[in-house]
Design an enzyme around this catalytic site. Structure first.
Site, PDB file in Angstrom:
ATOM      1  N   LYS A 121      20.249  32.022 -52.166  1.00  0.00           N
ATOM      2  CA  LYS A 121      20.175  33.335 -52.810  1.00  0.00           C
ATOM      3  C   LYS A 121      18.759  33.881 -52.725  1.00  0.00           C
ATOM      4  O   LYS A 121      17.805  33.125 -52.599  1.00  0.00           O
ATOM      5  CB  LYS A 121      20.566  33.197 -54.285  1.00  0.00           C
ATOM      6  CG  LYS A 121      22.062  33.250 -54.492  1.00  0.00           C
ATOM      7  CD  LYS A 121      22.558  34.677 -54.544  1.00  0.00           C
ATOM      8  CE  LYS A 121      24.074  34.657 -54.618  1.00  0.00           C
ATOM      9  NZ  LYS A 121      24.687  35.895 -54.160  1.00  0.00           N
ATOM     10  N   ASP A 129      11.165  30.264 -51.117  1.00  0.00           N
ATOM     11  CA  ASP A 129      11.595  28.880 -51.307  1.00  0.00           C
ATOM     12  C   ASP A 129      11.255  28.159 -50.007  1.00  0.00           C
ATOM     13  O   ASP A 129      11.886  28.391 -48.984  1.00  0.00           O
ATOM     14  CB  ASP A 129      13.100  28.865 -51.598  1.00  0.00           C
ATOM     15  CG  ASP A 129      13.670  27.454 -51.705  1.00  0.00           C
ATOM     16  OD1 ASP A 129      12.939  26.485 -51.408  1.00  0.00           O
ATOM     17  OD2 ASP A 129      14.853  27.328 -52.076  1.00  0.00           O
ATOM     18  N   TYR A 160      24.687  32.335 -44.900  1.00  0.00           N
ATOM     19  CA  TYR A 160      24.142  31.918 -46.182  1.00  0.00           C
ATOM     20  C   TYR A 160      22.921  31.020 -46.024  1.00  0.00           C
ATOM     21  O   TYR A 160      22.986  29.981 -45.394  1.00  0.00           O
ATOM     22  CB  TYR A 160      25.211  31.183 -47.004  1.00  0.00           C
ATOM     23  CG  TYR A 160      24.686  30.834 -48.370  1.00  0.00           C
ATOM     24  CD1 TYR A 160      24.435  31.843 -49.302  1.00  0.00           C
ATOM     25  CD2 TYR A 160      24.392  29.526 -48.726  1.00  0.00           C
ATOM     26  CE1 TYR A 160      23.916  31.548 -50.539  1.00  0.00           C
ATOM     27  CE2 TYR A 160      23.878  29.221 -49.973  1.00  0.00           C
ATOM     28  CZ  TYR A 160      23.639  30.236 -50.878  1.00  0.00           C
ATOM     29  OH  TYR A 160      23.104  29.940 -52.091  1.00  0.00           O
TER      30      TYR A 160
HETATM   31  C1  F6R Z   1      21.605  27.914 -54.698  1.00  0.00           C
HETATM   32  C2  F6R Z   1      21.206  26.812 -53.861  1.00  0.00           C
HETATM   33  C3  F6R Z   1      21.879  25.515 -54.061  1.00  0.00           C
HETATM   34  C4  F6R Z   1      22.544  25.018 -52.777  1.00  0.00           C
HETATM   35  C5  F6R Z   1      23.292  23.701 -53.005  1.00  0.00           C
HETATM   36  C6  F6R Z   1      23.851  23.138 -51.710  1.00  0.00           C
HETATM   37  O1  F6R Z   1      20.865  29.057 -54.395  1.00  0.00           O
HETATM   38  O2  F6R Z   1      20.346  26.943 -53.019  1.00  0.00           O
HETATM   39  O3  F6R Z   1      22.791  25.583 -55.118  1.00  0.00           O
HETATM   40  O4  F6R Z   1      23.412  25.990 -52.292  1.00  0.00           O
HETATM   41  O5  F6R Z   1      22.430  22.738 -53.561  1.00  0.00           O
HETATM   42  O6  F6R Z   1      22.807  22.955 -50.814  1.00  0.00           O
HETATM   43  P1  F6R Z   1      23.000  22.292 -49.379  1.00  0.00           P
HETATM   44  O7  F6R Z   1      24.068  23.050 -48.680  1.00  0.00           O
HETATM   45  O8  F6R Z   1      21.646  22.483 -48.742  1.00  0.00           O
HETATM   46  O9  F6R Z   1      23.324  20.853 -49.600  1.00  0.00           O
HETATM   47 MG    MG Z   2      15.393  29.575 -55.531  1.00  0.00          MG
HETATM   48 MG    MG Z   3      16.801  27.174 -53.051  1.00  0.00          MG
END
Ligand code: F6R
Ligand code: MG
Ligand code: MG
Length: 370
Positions: free
Chosen positions: A236, A12, A233
């Site tokens: 994923k 990603d 984190y």
């Molecule tokens: C799941 C994922 C998204 C982010 C969510 C919050 O794997 O990547 O669900 O966790 O959009 O993202 P931030 O913290 O970057 O605003």
């Molecule tokens: Mg992804």
């Molecule tokens: Mg992502």
């Protein structure tokens, strides 16, 4: 003839308007690098695609697994795509590029990897499966069903070539250990482990003595754990898998049957929620509602002298409409739990998310219960 290798490496490195879908310009940037690698003779062939916000490089060659030139080409493609993502100010530009300097292998650097090296059969049908908004253990259930469940794979009962079953290599991704278990004999032991899908993941499947070489894996799953690499984190580790099919293996239809049930997987919004895994065509591999629901896309190829013939978009088919409908019903049902488990993951699995930071703030206010 040299053996053929299929390497699927994904990352990603940025997406449009949140964690939704890869921008086409990123795919173009990756294609340019892949073309160069093909010209140089590193690759025989490639296919660039996406599943949600993950840029997927499907590469075929004759250099074996863990080849530094192939990995370098993938890393460069992600670097170039990252430059484009930064230029477009896309969301999460360069997210999975956890290390700066490439040193021969992308393992442990952020991207996910699945590779298979094999002796090509007369005809070599192979599927590449890509998931978004979930973790490697999401493959446990379908891969188990495909290679060990006679209610999924009729061939386990009726085809003498696969009647003896398969050998599963399982990785304990917490303790960094692995073990091989033979099915059907050790099926209950296998299930005892792989039901705990955040810890035990099926890494590879091998054939038993028969028509195929026993030392050549017939399925491989990426098992990178981004959180364990980065220590906190960072999204994923949306996994990929390569599965070979037919003559001495489950039929491709039996492989796809393994994905016809939208089972619950961990991931979805903020990598913190259980939700159904919805099989979709590439055009629908877009994560929208609550950053999901988690998706699996699949492309089918025939390998001809290490060349990729195809693909066919497996789940872009009416036969999977009911699985999708069921997934949407389950998505509604799970969502209504809001922040409650089991929609939200159990605390142990929330360790690498942002939740501990919230709970820490409350620590000083706690009093002993007398
Ligand atoms: C799941 C994922 C998204 C982010 C969510 C919050 O794997 O990547 O669900 O966790 O959009 O993202 P931030 O913290 O970057 O605003
Ligand atoms: Mg992804
Ligand atoms: Mg992502």
């Amino acid at each position: 003839m040299a053996k053929s290798t299929v390497s699927v490496i994904k990352a990603d490195v940025g997406s449009i308007a949140g964690h939704t879908v890869v921008h086409p310009a990123l795919e173009q940037a990756a294609i340019k690098v892949m073309d160069e690698a093909k010209e140089k003779g590193t690759l025989v062939d490639f296919w660039v695609t996406h599943c949600g916000d993950d840029l997927e490089l499907i590469m075929s060659h004759t250099k074996g697994v863990d080849n530094s030139d192939v990995h370098a080409a993938a890393w460069k493609a992600f670097e170039k795509a990252t430059e484009t993502a930064k230029d477009l100010k896309l969301y999460g530009a360069g997210q999975d590029m956890l290390k700066d300097a490439f040193s021969g292998n992308v393992r442990g650097m952020g991207p996910g990897i699945a590779e298979l090296e094999f002796t090509e059969r007369g005809s070599e049908p192979l599927g590449v499966f890509m998931m978004d908004k979930t973790e490697p253990g999401a493959f446990n259930l379908p891969v188990f069903k495909i290679f060990a469940d006679p209610f999924c794979t009729a061939g386990l009962v009726v085809d003498p070539k696969i009647h003896d079953g398969f050998v599963f290599e399982v990785w304990d991704i917490q303790d960094h250990k692995k073990v091989r278990l033979s099915c059907p004999e050790e099926m209950y032991d296998l299930l005892a482990m792989i039901g705990a899908k955040s810890r035990y993941v099926i890494k590879r499947v091998f054939p038993k003595k028969g028509v195929l070489p026993e030392d050549e894996a017939v399925a491989a799953v990426s098992t990178e754990k981004l959180a364990l690499i980065a220590g906190e984190y960072v999204g994923k580790d949306d996994p990929v898998a390569i599965i070979r099919a037919q003559s001495g293996l489950p039929a491709m239809g039996e492989v796809l049957e393994g994905f016809s049930f939208p089972h619950l997987v961990s991931g979805w919004m903020r990598g913190s929620h259980n939700g159904p895994l919805m099989p979709v065509g590439i055009d629908d591999a877009i994560c929208t509602r609550f950053d999901g629901p988690p998706r699996v896309a699949g492309l089918g190829f025939n390998i001809r002298n290490a060349e990729l013939v195809g693909p066919i978009d497996f789940f872009d088919d009416k036969a999977f409409d009911h699985a999708r409908q069921k997934a949407l019903e389950i998505a509604d049902y799970m969502r209504r739990h809001g922040p409650f488990e089991p929609h939200r993951l159990p605390l142990a699995d929330m360790e690498y998310t942002t939740l501990p930071k919230v709970l820490k703030k409350l620590e000083p206010r706690f009093e002993e219960i007398k």
